[in-house]
Design a protein around this motif. Sequence first.
Motif, PDB file in Angstrom:
ATOM      1  N   ALA A 229       0.835  -1.212   0.000  1.00  0.00           N
ATOM      2  CA  ALA A 229       0.000   0.000   0.000  1.00  0.00           C
ATOM      3  C   ALA A 229       0.863   1.254   0.000  1.00  0.00           C
ATOM      4  O   ALA A 229       0.589   2.219  -0.725  1.00  0.00           O
ATOM      5  CB  ALA A 229      -0.931  -0.009   1.206  1.00  0.00           C
ATOM      6  N   ALA A 232       2.557   1.550  -3.345  1.00  0.00           N
ATOM      7  CA  ALA A 232       1.640   2.077  -4.357  1.00  0.00           C
ATOM      8  C   ALA A 232       1.572   3.595  -4.294  1.00  0.00           C
ATOM      9  O   ALA A 232       1.582   4.280  -5.332  1.00  0.00           O
ATOM     10  CB  ALA A 232       0.251   1.466  -4.169  1.00  0.00           C
ATOM     11  N   GLY A 238      -1.491   4.826  -5.881  1.00  0.00           N
ATOM     12  CA  GLY A 238      -2.043   4.634  -4.546  1.00  0.00           C
ATOM     13  C   GLY A 238      -3.480   4.160  -4.535  1.00  0.00           C
ATOM     14  O   GLY A 238      -3.882   3.396  -3.663  1.00  0.00           O
ATOM     15  N   GLY A 241      -3.735   0.375  -4.409  1.00  0.00           N
ATOM     16  CA  GLY A 241      -3.039  -0.378  -3.378  1.00  0.00           C
ATOM     17  C   GLY A 241      -3.856  -1.524  -2.814  1.00  0.00           C
ATOM     18  O   GLY A 241      -3.386  -2.653  -2.690  1.00  0.00           O
TER      19      GLY A 241
END
Length: 390
Positions: A229, A232, A238, A241
Amino acid sequence: MDSRSLFNRNFLLVAAGNFFLFLSFYALMPLLPFYLTGEFSADGTVIGLVLSCYMVSCIGIRPLCGYLLDTVNRRPVYVLAYLAFAAIFSAYALCATLWMFIVLRVLHGASFGCATVSGGSLVTQVIPRDRLGEGIGYYGLANTISMCIGPLLGLYAYNHFSFTAIFLGLTVVAVAGTGMAAMVEIPARRNKVVRKITLDSIFIKTGFSFSVIQILAYVSYGATTTYIAVFADQNLVGDFGGWYFTCMAVGLALSRPFAGKKVDRGGIAMLVILGLLIAIAASCTLFSLHLMPQSMRPEIFLVTAFAQGIGYGVLHPSFNTIFVRLTDEEHRGAATSMFFTSNDIGIGVGVLTGGIAVQYFGGYYSIFGIGAVLSIVSLIMFICKYKEVN
């Protein structure tokens, strides 16, 4: 046992208990870097060290748990470990200092380690031996489904609730799993043997080389489950993620039953080699993602997740079956413990190295480069040993 009785009541209960165990585990895992940064202002190295404490305690408790499972009745060990695992979630809400959190992570890791080894040992008792690989593959689907749902629920909760509410919610989830565990009925073994705690009683000597192979293969997996996460966000994908876990879980779900059946037909060596090759390719792609055009990154990111899921979905039942086949039923606890311990050491190295990598190399991508190299070494070692497993 009748080979047609794979999906019996006890198998379904152990699988359900495994689902709730890993659902709570995966829901919390991607949130902890955010929690440690926000609540305790921890940097990358501290985050890696704190999170690795969980895996270290798993590793430390599992040989002892394997010994207990081969010495006493297995079901009480399973239920008590699961109960402790559920209770500790609520204690997180009371943490006032980083040291309190570390202590709870150590205790939580120990309970998780014992619960997973116990569940893994119990399920092999209710699977027909001629369908062992298949049964382990289906049992692993509980992990897969929880991996699909858990991180998405966790990240959703992170955006809408306080961490106190999240910890209490996960307590409820884990308590539900404890109820499943308590309903499992496993006949007591007739010939229990009280053994002294020695290396022979807690480890399978013939499994050490395969243990090293598995450890090296799972470093990238550990980095993925903990840091993907954050990775990402760092690589401008992101929003995807949480979906990484979903795509990875789909790959796991599709590959595990197939791999289990192939294992039962004598295809372990081929499966491990295939799984390692896919894991190497996935690690190399994540390592180089920051060099790719930004417009292409989301698609490549999610395809890599799916491929990584297939790779580790093939490796999990294959390695599990290798360890079980290396010993007899009376040492099943030690064999299962060794499999999970190897798994945890690899994941723990990935967790620890990821935190250090971001501190000194400026990005989480570097851990996937390290993971790719270690997976290549794992592949070479396995090719040298594969004749021992077919």
